[in-house]
Scaffold this active site. Structure first.
Site, mmCIF file in Angstrom:
data_model
loop_
_atom_site.group_PDB
_atom_site.id
_atom_site.type_symbol
_atom_site.label_atom_id
_atom_site.label_comp_id
_atom_site.label_asym_id
_atom_site.label_seq_id
_atom_site.Cartn_x
_atom_site.Cartn_y
_atom_site.Cartn_z
ATOM 1 N N CYS A 15 -3.730 10.787 1.786
ATOM 2 C CA CYS A 15 -3.059 9.526 1.451
ATOM 3 C C CYS A 15 -1.704 9.751 0.815
ATOM 4 C CB CYS A 15 -3.953 8.722 0.506
ATOM 5 S SG CYS A 15 -5.632 8.580 1.115
ATOM 6 N N LYS A 18 0.827 -1.209 0.000
ATOM 7 C CA LYS A 18 0.000 0.000 0.000
ATOM 8 C C LYS A 18 0.867 1.266 0.000
ATOM 9 C CE LYS A 18 -3.089 3.014 0.402
ATOM 10 N NZ LYS A 18 -4.483 3.122 0.650
HETATM 11 N N1 SAJ Z 1 -2.540 14.791 -8.474
HETATM 12 C C1 SAJ Z 1 -1.742 15.565 -9.307
HETATM 13 N N2 SAJ Z 1 -1.442 15.093 -10.556
HETATM 14 C C2 SAJ Z 1 -1.904 13.889 -10.995
HETATM 15 C C3 SAJ Z 1 -2.694 13.096 -10.150
HETATM 16 C C4 SAJ Z 1 -3.000 13.572 -8.879
HETATM 17 O O1 SAJ Z 1 -1.327 16.667 -8.936
HETATM 18 O O2 SAJ Z 1 -1.596 13.556 -12.146
HETATM 19 C C5 SAJ Z 1 -2.857 15.279 -7.118
HETATM 20 C C6 SAJ Z 1 -4.364 15.481 -6.903
HETATM 21 O O3 SAJ Z 1 -4.776 16.712 -7.406
HETATM 22 C C7 SAJ Z 1 -4.449 15.395 -5.390
HETATM 23 C C8 SAJ Z 1 -3.366 14.380 -5.045
HETATM 24 O O4 SAJ Z 1 -2.528 14.291 -6.164
HETATM 25 O O5 SAJ Z 1 -4.126 16.644 -4.789
HETATM 26 C C9 SAJ Z 1 -3.891 13.011 -4.696
HETATM 27 O O6 SAJ Z 1 -4.938 12.644 -5.585
HETATM 28 P P1 SAJ Z 1 -5.038 11.195 -6.249
HETATM 29 O O7 SAJ Z 1 -6.217 11.180 -7.135
HETATM 30 O O8 SAJ Z 1 -3.744 10.839 -6.872
HETATM 31 O O9 SAJ Z 1 -5.173 10.215 -5.014
HETATM 32 P P2 SAJ Z 1 -6.130 10.104 -3.715
HETATM 33 O O10 SAJ Z 1 -5.364 10.671 -2.564
HETATM 34 O O11 SAJ Z 1 -7.491 10.598 -3.947
HETATM 35 O O12 SAJ Z 1 -6.215 8.494 -3.612
HETATM 36 C C10 SAJ Z 1 -5.014 7.734 -3.568
HETATM 37 C C11 SAJ Z 1 -5.136 6.561 -4.557
HETATM 38 N N3 SAJ Z 1 -3.841 5.918 -4.724
HETATM 39 C C12 SAJ Z 1 -3.329 5.680 -5.949
HETATM 40 O O13 SAJ Z 1 -3.867 6.016 -6.977
HETATM 41 C C13 SAJ Z 1 -2.024 4.930 -5.980
HETATM 42 C C14 SAJ Z 1 -6.176 5.556 -4.061
HETATM 43 O O14 SAJ Z 1 -6.209 4.399 -4.888
HETATM 44 C C15 SAJ Z 1 -5.859 5.145 -2.610
HETATM 45 O O15 SAJ Z 1 -6.826 4.230 -2.103
HETATM 46 C C16 SAJ Z 1 -5.888 6.398 -1.765
HETATM 47 O O16 SAJ Z 1 -4.839 7.271 -2.242
HETATM 48 C C17 SAJ Z 1 -5.663 6.018 -0.322
HETATM 49 O O17 SAJ Z 1 -6.646 5.982 0.447
HETATM 50 O O18 SAJ Z 1 -4.523 5.695 0.050
#
Ligand code: SAJ
Length: 416
Positions: free
Chosen positions: A269, A215
């Protein structure tokens, strides 16, 4: 193994959708939480968190009698712990805070009986599941646990990390594969039987430490990749290149897939979990730490861009910020870089900052009175327009086109 009743400990963004899902499959689910307000709302068939489809799922499962919430632990055949695991910051380190896990474990220990299964779903540092088993054992010397009795233990202990994307919880809880980390093989097999009641993805068995690290690795992988995109955006700004076009072009290579830059990384996360690895391997986790620092420094870089723009305008110039949520198309402001940026702007430029956030009806307390929540058509006329969250609503609206408007687009919505 069969499960007549399960108990979900922690009815938040993970626990409540999980509880509703099991309840909709006809399993008797008791939700345990210390928040009396949340417990009362759930028992009325209402929810305290925003997640598409969750209102309906909770309403139906409470109405058909398979889901109820309580603040008092009750016996069950399986316990799923989904409580927060934040980190504690001090000047030298960021250390995982397992106090909620410890409190949850100690609270269910008195109602455990031989044959029960305890699963830690909260994202945890390596070794947390074994630590949880120690806490349980110290409360219940009359029962045997895997750390001392191996495959024959009375209580089965497992780590099965949740992996759902907020906003898609109910779908991903069913379709995602699950990594099931048992302290023994018998532990993992019992948890697999439970998850198979709701999961259509594959349930893959491993040991608890590998599941914990899996994870942390998933979220660190994403953080490192976002840091790469964020670093590129800073380099491109210096060299006068449109980073969005650059990434579009380079992603045409069959083996390149760069993520998107933004104003920073938010949520509970991705911005937290890599620190768990750094805390346990500070000398070795160099890249993971550098990625965290790169992403954490991005809001300040955006603020500097805004300060430069303000310096070139008259003192009365208005600043409009588009979006406050931590990512697109949700209302969740937790650890949001957009909120961090706007909070700093209202201090530095009082009375000049407006915010558009289509997913909320009032500004959070930290901004109330110091910024105005306005509709997009009003915000677009400001002298400085800052795009912070790529909500679909913004993508589907015309960009600012005033002759004297300075546009700072951290998400590539207007400047693609
Ligand atoms: N973000 C960027 N650029 C991107 C993708 C995301 O700047 O290309 C930013 C988003 O705007 C946000 C942050 O990253 O601020 C996190 O967003 P996210 O969509 O990447 O992730 P979370 O935090 O909503 O969910 C993540 C997920 N993990 C992965 O994709 C590896 C989810 O599957 C997990 O279950 C979750 O963390 C968790 O609970 O750990």
């Amino acid at each position: 193994m069969t499960f007549d009743r399960i108990c979900i400990v922690g009815l938040g963004y993970i626990g409540l959708p999980t509880a509703a899902l099991f309840a909709l499959r006809g399993i008797d689910v008791v939700g345990l939480d210390i928040n009396t307000d949340a417990v009362e709302r759930i028992n009325r068939g209402e929810t305290h968190i925003v997640e598409p489809g969750l209102d309906d799922a909770v309403r139906r499962s409470v109405r058909n009698g398979t889901l109820r919430a309580t603040t008092e632990p009750e016996p069950a055949d399986a316990f799923l712990i989904a409580v927060p695991t934040p980190f504690l910051s001090n000047r030298n380190a960021k250390l995982p805070d397992l106090s909620y896990v410890e409190a949850a474990a100690r609270s269910i220990a008195p109602v455990l009986k031989a044959g029960d299964l305890v699963i830690l779903e909260s994202t945890s540092p390596v070794g947390a599941t074994e630590q949880m088993a120690e806490w349980l054992a110290s409360e219940r010397p009359d029962l045997s646990f895997p750390q001392t009795h191996g495959e024959d233990s009375d209580i089965r202990v497992v780590h099965c990390p949740e992996r759902i994307l907020p906003g898609h919880a109910l779908r991903e809880l069913v379709t995602n594969d699950r990594v099931i980390g048992g302290m023994t093989r018998a532990c993992a097999a019992a948890a697999r039987d439970l998850y198979r009641c709701v999961v259509e993805g594959e349930c893959i068995e491993t040991d608890a430490r590998t599941a914990e690290m899996a994870k942390l690795t998933e979220n660190s992988f994403r953080d490192v990749n976002i840091a790469f995109a964020n670093e590129l955006s800073v380099i491109c700004s210096k060299l006068g290149i449109n980073v969005w076009e650059l990434i579009r072009l380079t992603n045409r290579h069959p083996r390149v897939n760069i993520l998107q830059p933004g104003p920073g990384v938010g949520g509970h996360c991705i911005a937290v979990d890599p620190w768990f690895i750094v805390a346990q391997a500070p000398e070795e986790a160099k890249l993971i730490r550098a990625a965290r620092e790169t992403n954490d420094s991005k809001p300040e870089w955006v603020l500097d861009k805004i300060r430069d723009a303000v310096a070139e305008k008259p003192d009365s110039a208005k600043i409009s910020c588009f979006g406050l949520a931590f990512k697109p198309d949700i209302d969740d402001l937790r650890e949001s870089p957009a909120l961090e940026i706007v909070s700093r702007l209202v201090q530095e430029y009082p009375g000049r900052v407006s915010v558009v956030e289509p997913h909320i009806e009032e500004l959070p307390p930290c901004l109330n009175g110091s910024a105005a929540l306005v509709p997009i058509r009003e915000a677009i006329d400001a002298e400085i327009c800052v795009m912070l969250v790529d909500h679909s609503h913004f993508r589907n609206s015309p960009p600012p086109n005033g002759q004297n408007t300075t546009v700072i687009d951290t998400r590539g919505v207007w400047l693609r």
